[in-house]
Design an enzyme around this catalytic site. Structure first.
Site, PDB file in Angstrom:
ATOM      1  N   GLU A   1      23.163  64.219 -26.308  1.00 25.07           N
ATOM      2  CA  GLU A   1      22.971  63.124 -26.578  1.00 25.07           C
ATOM      3  C   GLU A   1      23.193  62.087 -25.656  1.00 25.07           C
ATOM      4  OE1 GLU A   1      23.793  62.538 -30.383  1.00 25.07           O
ATOM      5  OE2 GLU A   1      23.168  63.567 -31.259  1.00 25.07           O
TER       6      GLU A   1
ATOM      7  N   ARG B   1      27.748  76.996 -31.779  1.00 23.24           N
ATOM      8  CA  ARG B   1      27.649  75.678 -30.233  1.00 23.24           C
ATOM      9  C   ARG B   1      28.606  74.771 -29.909  1.00 23.24           C
ATOM     10  NH1 ARG B   1      25.165  69.719 -29.975  1.00 23.24           N
ATOM     11  NH2 ARG B   1      25.171  69.796 -28.300  1.00 23.24           N
TER      12      ARG B   1
ATOM     13  N   HIS C   1      29.788  66.707 -23.567  1.00 26.21           N
ATOM     14  CA  HIS C   1      29.995  66.439 -24.926  1.00 26.21           C
ATOM     15  C   HIS C   1      31.204  64.898 -25.646  1.00 26.21           C
ATOM     16  CE1 HIS C   1      27.855  67.564 -29.421  1.00 26.21           C
ATOM     17  NE2 HIS C   1      29.303  65.567 -29.990  1.00 26.21           N
TER      18      HIS C   1
ATOM     19  N   TYR D   1      17.924  64.371 -37.062  1.00 21.72           N
ATOM     20  CA  TYR D   1      19.452  63.217 -38.779  1.00 21.72           C
ATOM     21  C   TYR D   1      18.680  62.680 -39.268  1.00 21.72           C
ATOM     22  CZ  TYR D   1      23.904  65.383 -36.560  1.00 21.72           C
ATOM     23  OH  TYR D   1      24.739  66.101 -36.456  1.00 21.72           O
TER      24      TYR D   1
ATOM     25  N   ASN E   1      17.963  67.665 -31.347  1.00 23.77           N
ATOM     26  CA  ASN E   1      19.470  67.228 -32.784  1.00 23.77           C
ATOM     27  C   ASN E   1      18.694  65.938 -33.742  1.00 23.77           C
ATOM     28  OD1 ASN E   1      21.397  68.171 -31.678  1.00 23.77           O
ATOM     29  ND2 ASN E   1      22.990  66.563 -31.240  1.00 23.77           N
TER      30      ASN E   1
ATOM     31  N   GLU F   1      21.522  70.245 -33.326  1.00 27.85           N
ATOM     32  CA  GLU F   1      22.781  69.775 -35.293  1.00 27.85           C
ATOM     33  C   GLU F   1      21.486  69.182 -35.859  1.00 27.85           C
ATOM     34  OE1 GLU F   1      25.014  66.954 -33.736  1.00 27.85           O
ATOM     35  OE2 GLU F   1      25.370  67.719 -31.895  1.00 27.85           O
TER      36      GLU F   1
HETATM   37  C1  FCB Z   1      25.416  63.734 -33.404  1.00 27.42           C
HETATM   38  C2  FCB Z   1      26.999  64.128 -32.491  1.00 27.42           C
HETATM   39  C3  FCB Z   1      27.784  64.651 -32.807  1.00 27.42           C
HETATM   40  C4  FCB Z   1      28.105  64.564 -34.273  1.00 27.42           C
HETATM   41  C5  FCB Z   1      27.176  64.421 -35.185  1.00 27.42           C
HETATM   42  C6  FCB Z   1      26.851  63.710 -36.804  1.00 27.42           C
HETATM   43  O1  FCB Z   1      24.849  62.543 -33.240  1.00 27.42           O
HETATM   44  O2  FCB Z   1      26.049  65.219 -31.631  1.00 27.42           O
HETATM   45  O3  FCB Z   1      29.386  64.929 -32.386  1.00 27.42           O
HETATM   46  O4  FCB Z   1      29.109  63.162 -33.835  1.00 27.42           O
HETATM   47  O5  FCB Z   1      26.454  63.347 -34.314  1.00 27.42           O
END
Ligand code: FCB
Length: 447
Positions: free
Chosen positions: A165, A76, A120, A297, A295, A352
Site C-alpha cells: 500500500e 503473509r 510495510h 476493505y 488489499n 488483505e
Molecule cells: C491496511 C494495512 C494493514 C492493516 C489493515 C487494517 O491498510 O496494510 O497494515 O493496518 O489496513
C-alpha cells in the site's frame, strides 16, 4: 448454493512486522519511523506504542501453531528493514537475519507458504532524517536492502511483495496522521514517485537473480469511490478525484499502464506539484510483474451534501462519527476494473481483507465476532463471482491472524481472528477463526 473454490486456492492470513513483532529495541534493531512517530503526543489513539505489540518476535512459533491448527496455507508477513539493517544503509544485523530465517524455516516445516513484503511502512528512522522517500537516494538504499533480503531469503520465499500500500507513504507525508507525520502534498508526491522507482529497481534486481521458484509483485489497496447519486455532477467529481488524484490511480496507472494519467498530470501541473521525473523513470516503474496483490476493505459512496454537512459539524468543533456502511460486493467490480481498465491479466491475490472491531471491556462480545464472519462471507461470495466471470484470483489472505497494533488506531482497533490480550499476550481464537478454518478445509462454503 455452494461457493466452491479451487483445491489449490491459497487461503492465508496477513500481518506486518511493525504491527506484531514488538521487541523494538532488542537484538540490535534500530528505531523505525513508527517508533518515533508513536512517541509524539496525540498521534496514536490512547498514546499506544508499538514496542511490544503482540511480541511475535518471541512468539512466532506459537503464532505458526495457530495457523497450522486452522489449516492456513500461506502466511503473509513483512520484513522489518530496521531489524535487518538498523540504520538503513550500514551494517547487516545478524540477529535480524536469524529471526527471519527461523520464522521461514518454521513456516516451511509446517507446510505454510511464505509470502513476504519488503516494505510495510516502517522506514528506518535514520533514513527519515536524511529525507526518507523524498530523497532520491532512497532508490539505492532500498535496492541494497532488497539485495540483502534476496541474498538471504531469495529461494525460501515463494511470493515476494516489494511494497505494501504505497498510499500510506502519501498519507504520512501529505496528511500527517501516519508516520512520519508531515503535511506537505508536494513533497508527498515526490516521495511516491521515488517509492515507485524503488519498486521498479527492486523488481529488476529480483529478475537478475534468476530465482527458480520465487515470484514478485506489489500490493496496492483499492478503495473505489462511487458517486452516491448517479448523474450528480458534484458527487461524480468527488469520486473521480478520490480515485484518480488521491487514490489507486496514482499507482495503478504508472505501474501498469506507464506514466501518470492525464487527470493526475493536469492536477499536479496546476498545483505546481509535479515531482522530478528523470528520463527513463516511467519505464523503470512499469515493470512486468508475476502477480498483483489487492488489499480490499470497502467500496465508498460520495455524497457532496453529506460531506458538506460533516465539514460544518467539524468546523463548529463537533465530532462527526461515521457509522461504516459495508459494500463488500464492490470487490467484484474492483477486480473487473483491474483487468479492464489497467490491463492486469497476471494472477491476482487478495493480499488483505478483514473487518475491524472496536476494543471494549466485553471480551465475550469481541470473541463472538459474527459480524466479521458475515462480512468475510459476503466478500468471498463476490470474489467467487469475479472468478466465475473469468478473473484469475489465486488466493485470499485475511487481515489478520491476531489483533495487533493498528497504526494511528493503536490497540483500540481489533482485526484479528484471534483476540490478543495485551496484558498477558495470550491469543484466544474468536468465532471467526473456527469458521475460517472450516472454509479452508472445505475450500468454500454452502449457503
Ligand atoms: C491496511 C494495512 C494493514 C492493516 C489493515 C487494517 O491498510 O496494510 O497494515 O493496518 O489496513
Amino acid at each position: 448454493m455452494k461457493y466452491q473454490f479451487p483445491k489449490d486456492f491459497m487461503w492465508g492470513v496477513a500481518t506486518a512486522a511493525a504491527q506484531i513483532e514488538g521487541a523494538a529495541f532488542e537484538d540490535g534493531r534500530g528505531p523505525s519511523i513508527w517508533d518515533v512517530f508513536s512517541r509524539i503526543p496525540g498521534k496514536i489513539h490512547g498514546g499506544d506504542l508499538p514496542e511490544v505489540a503482540c511480541d511475535s518476535y518471541h512468539r512466532y512459533e506459537e503464532d505458526i501453531a495457530l495457523m497450522k491448527k486452522m489449516g492456513i496455507r500461506s502466511y503473509r508477513f513483512s520484513f522489518s528493514w530496521s531489524r535487518i539493517i538498523p540504520d538503513g544503509t550500514g551494517e547487516i544485523n545478524p540477529e535480524g537475519i536469524r529471526y527471519y530465517k527461523n520464522l521461514i524455516a518454521c513456516l516451511k516445516k509446517n507446510g505454510i507458504v511464505p509470502n513476504a513484503t519488503m516494505y510495510h511502512w516502517d522506514l528506518p528512522y535514520a533514513l527519515q532524517i536524511q529525507g526518507g522517500f523524498g530523497n532520491r537516494n532512497i532508490v539505492q538504499w532500498f535496492c541494497r536492502y532488497a539485495g540483502v533480503l534476496l541474498d538471504n531469503f531469495g529461494e525460501d520465499v515463494d511470493l515476494w511483495v516489494t511494497f505494501n500500500e504505497p498510499i500510506a507513504v502519501y498519507v504520512g507525508h501529505a496528511y500527517g496522521f501516519f508516520a512520519p507525520g508531515l503535511k506537505d502534498e508536494k513533497y508527498a508526491r515526490q516521495c511516491l514517485h521515488n517509492l515507485m522507482l524503488c519498486h521498479g529497481e527492486a523488481v529488476k534486481l529480483f529478475r537478475s537473480r534468476k530465482l527458480a521458484n520465487a515470484k514478485i509483485g506489489i500490493v496496492v489497496d483499492v478503495w473505489k469511490h462511487y458517486p452516491a447519486r448517479e448523474g450528480n455532477e458534484e458527487d461524480e467529481a468527488i469520486a473521480t478525484f478520490q480515485n484518480e488524484i488521491a487514490g489507486y490511480g496514482m499507482f495503478l496507472h504508472p505501474l501498469f499502464l506507464g506514466g501518470y494519467s492525464d487527470e493526475l498530470t493536469r492536477y499536479m501541473k496546476e498545483k505546481d506539484m509535479t515531482p522530478e521525473i528523470r528520463e527513463g523513470d516511467m519505464d523503470v516503474i512499469c515493470q512486468k510483474l508475476d502477480f498483483y496483490g489487492l488489499n480490499f476493505y470497502n467500496g465508498l459512496y460520495d455524497n457532496a451534501d453529506e460531506i458538506r454537512k460533516r465539514e460544518e459539524i467539524r468546523k463548529a468543533g463537533g465530532n462527526y462519527q461515521d457509522r461504516p456502511v459495508y459494500h463488500e460486493e464492490a470487490i467484484r467490480d474492483v477486480l473487473h476494473m483491474l483487468v479492464e481498465k489497467y490491463g492486469i491479466t497476471i494472477p491476482i491475490y487478495v493480499t488483505e481483507n478483514g473487518l475491524m472491531q472496536e476494543d471494549g471491556p466485553d471480551v465475550e462480545k469481541i470473541l463472538n465476532d459474527e459480524e466479521r464472519i458475515r462480512y468475510v462471507r459476503n466478500v468471498l461470495k463476490a470474489l467467487h463471482g469475479a472468478m466465475e466471470d473469468g478473473i484469475c484470483v489465486k488466493g485470499y489472505y485475511l487481515w489478520s491472524l491476531l489483533d495487533n497494533f493498528e497504526w494511528s488506531g493503536g490497540y483500540s482497533m481489533r482485526y484479528g481472528l484471534h483476540y490478543t490480550n495485551y496484558k498477558t499476550l495470550e491469543r484466544v481464537p474468536k468465532k471467526s477463526a473456527g469458521w475460517y478454518a472450516q472454509v479452508i478445509a472445505d475450500d468454500g462454503f454452502e449457503e
